[in-house]
Design a protein around this motif. Structure first.
Motif, PDB file in Angstrom:
ATOM      1  N   GLY A 140      -8.899  45.794   8.808  1.00 36.76           N
ATOM      2  CA  GLY A 140      -8.662  45.036  10.018  1.00 36.76           C
ATOM      3  C   GLY A 140      -8.292  45.865  11.231  1.00 36.76           C
ATOM      4  N   GLU A 141      -8.016  47.160  11.040  1.00 36.86           N
ATOM      5  CA  GLU A 141      -7.680  48.020  12.176  1.00 36.86           C
ATOM      6  C   GLU A 141      -8.953  48.517  12.861  1.00 36.86           C
ATOM      7  N   THR A 142      -8.760  49.141  14.035  1.00 39.27           N
ATOM      8  CA  THR A 142      -9.885  49.644  14.815  1.00 39.27           C
ATOM      9  C   THR A 142      -9.858  51.169  14.853  1.00 39.27           C
ATOM     10  N   LEU A 143     -11.052  51.759  14.780  1.00 41.63           N
ATOM     11  CA  LEU A 143     -11.225  53.209  14.769  1.00 41.63           C
ATOM     12  C   LEU A 143     -12.207  53.600  15.872  1.00 41.63           C
ATOM     13  N   LEU A 144     -11.863  54.630  16.643  1.00 37.71           N
ATOM     14  CA  LEU A 144     -12.782  55.247  17.603  1.00 37.71           C
ATOM     15  C   LEU A 144     -13.165  56.620  17.066  1.00 37.71           C
ATOM     16  N   VAL A 145     -14.458  56.850  16.903  1.00 38.36           N
ATOM     17  CA  VAL A 145     -14.974  58.124  16.405  1.00 38.36           C
ATOM     18  C   VAL A 145     -15.682  58.841  17.542  1.00 38.36           C
ATOM     19  N   HIS A 146     -15.216  60.024  17.901  1.00 36.29           N
ATOM     20  CA  HIS A 146     -15.939  60.849  18.863  1.00 36.29           C
ATOM     21  C   HIS A 146     -16.994  61.666  18.118  1.00 36.29           C
ATOM     22  N   GLY A 147     -18.184  61.777  18.710  1.00 36.44           N
ATOM     23  CA  GLY A 147     -19.269  62.483  18.028  1.00 36.44           C
ATOM     24  C   GLY A 147     -19.849  61.639  16.919  1.00 36.44           C
ATOM     25  N   GLY A 148     -20.241  60.415  17.257  1.00 40.75           N
ATOM     26  CA  GLY A 148     -20.640  59.452  16.244  1.00 40.75           C
ATOM     27  C   GLY A 148     -21.885  59.801  15.465  1.00 40.75           C
ATOM     28  N   THR A 149     -22.753  60.670  15.993  1.00 40.52           N
ATOM     29  CA  THR A 149     -23.968  61.018  15.257  1.00 40.52           C
ATOM     30  C   THR A 149     -23.867  62.363  14.550  1.00 40.52           C
TER      31      THR A 149
END
Length: 325
Positions: A140-149
């Motif tokens: 249920g938490e949110t994650l931001l990923v830098h460099g998604g590819t």
């Protein structure tokens, strides 16, 4: 055996095919006949002289392999001679044979090829250790990923979504953004045309995200802090944007933020064994049922390791680059 050695620090052409003695496994180690080896950004940094080899490790590049166990110390191990495995190693993966601690070996997931399996260990160990162990991302938490590819990015997005988190990710083109959303991100952010802070605030109704997995650091630090929700966790795993930046400690105190980071290569065998067990229990079933998939962008023969490094540096790939032996 054939191997790729770094003849001197420099550009990709310093990677040259050579002959080396087959390594001898020690206590608790197995000898793997390598069929495929993953290519990772730390390999590039090592080639350039920016990533020192740990004491006792092979000077050959390569941190992840897949192949057949052909010898070594198998006492009390779940593996036997002839088993197909993938493994996280401290170096030496760009070669016909490589030694690995048996506790850092995992079975090739059912239905996956050896090339696909070779793309897993470095990125999956890194993602699990940082996103789930250090940052404690939960359902249920949110994650931001830098460099998604990137290799790390495609693994983080898929695993986090499969385990019940909501994911946002940055990428450097519209094509890459579409790929990120196809992998399961709720919203891809083109960092060349959009401000990820503004998008995160809009998408979360001003709350921010619970966890950020960051490979940039430096110039991203202030906006990362502003993008976190109260009690948010920022985990830094690389310094592509620089090693130094100013941190607003008032936000850290007032909003109970956690700023942390780690590198995997110098950690102990026991530490990595714990990650291997977690991956076997929590992530390998997701690979075997297709909820998480290896994303292979291109496969190169061992002799073209320099071309693989050139592609890595161009950063146009989506997913993993793999050497086939």
């Amino acid at each position: 055996m054939r191997a790729i050695e770094i003849t001197q620090f420099g550009k990709p052409d310093v990677l040259q095919v050579c002959e080396r003695p087959i390594p001898v496994p020690g206590t608790g180690e197995v000898l793997i006949r390598v069929r495929a080896a993953g290519v990772n950004r730390p390999d590039v940094l090592q080639r350039m002289g920016y990533y020192p080899v740990p004491t006792g490790a092979s000077d050959l590049p390569g941190l992840e392999v897949a192949g057949e166990i052909v010898g070594g110390d198998l006492a009390d191990a779940e593996f036997a001679i002839g088993d197909l495995v993938c493994a996280l190693v401290q170096g030496g993966g760009y070669a016909d044979y490589c030694v690995a601690p048996v506790v850092q070996c995992l079975p090739v997931p059912k239905g996956l090829s050896l090339i696909e399996a070779a793309s897993l260990p470095e990125t999956f160990f890194t993602v699990w250790s940082n996103v789930f162990d250090r940052a404690e991302l939960s359902v249920g938490e949110t994650l931001l990923v830098h460099g998604g590819t990137s290799g790390i990015g495609v693994a983080a997005i898929q695993i986090a979504k499969a385990l019940g988190a909501k994911v946002f990710a940055t990428a450097g083109s519209d094509v890459k953004c579409r790929a990120v959303e196809e992998l399961g991100a709720l919203r891809a952010i083109n960092y060349r045309t959009e401000d990820f802070l503004e998008v995160v605030r809009a998408e979360t109704a001003g709350k921010g995200v619970d966890v950020i997995l960051d490979m940039v650091a430096g110039k991203y630090l202030a906006r990362n802090i502003d993008s976190l929700a109260d009690d948010g966790r920022l985990v830094v795993i690389a310094l592509l944007g620089g090693a130094k930046a100013e941190l607003d400690m008032s936000q850290v105190l007032r909003r109970r933020l956690h700023v942390t980071g780690s590198t995997l290569r110098p950690r102990s065998i026991e530490f990595k064994a714990g990650i291997a067990r977690a991956l076997r229990n929590r992530v390998w079933p997701l690979l075997e049922n297709g909820r998480v998939k290896p994303i292979i962008y291109q496969v190169f023969p061992l002799s073209q390791a320099a071309k693989a490094h050139e592609m890595m540096e161009e950063s146009q790939h989506i997913g993993k680059l793999v050497l086939e032996l």
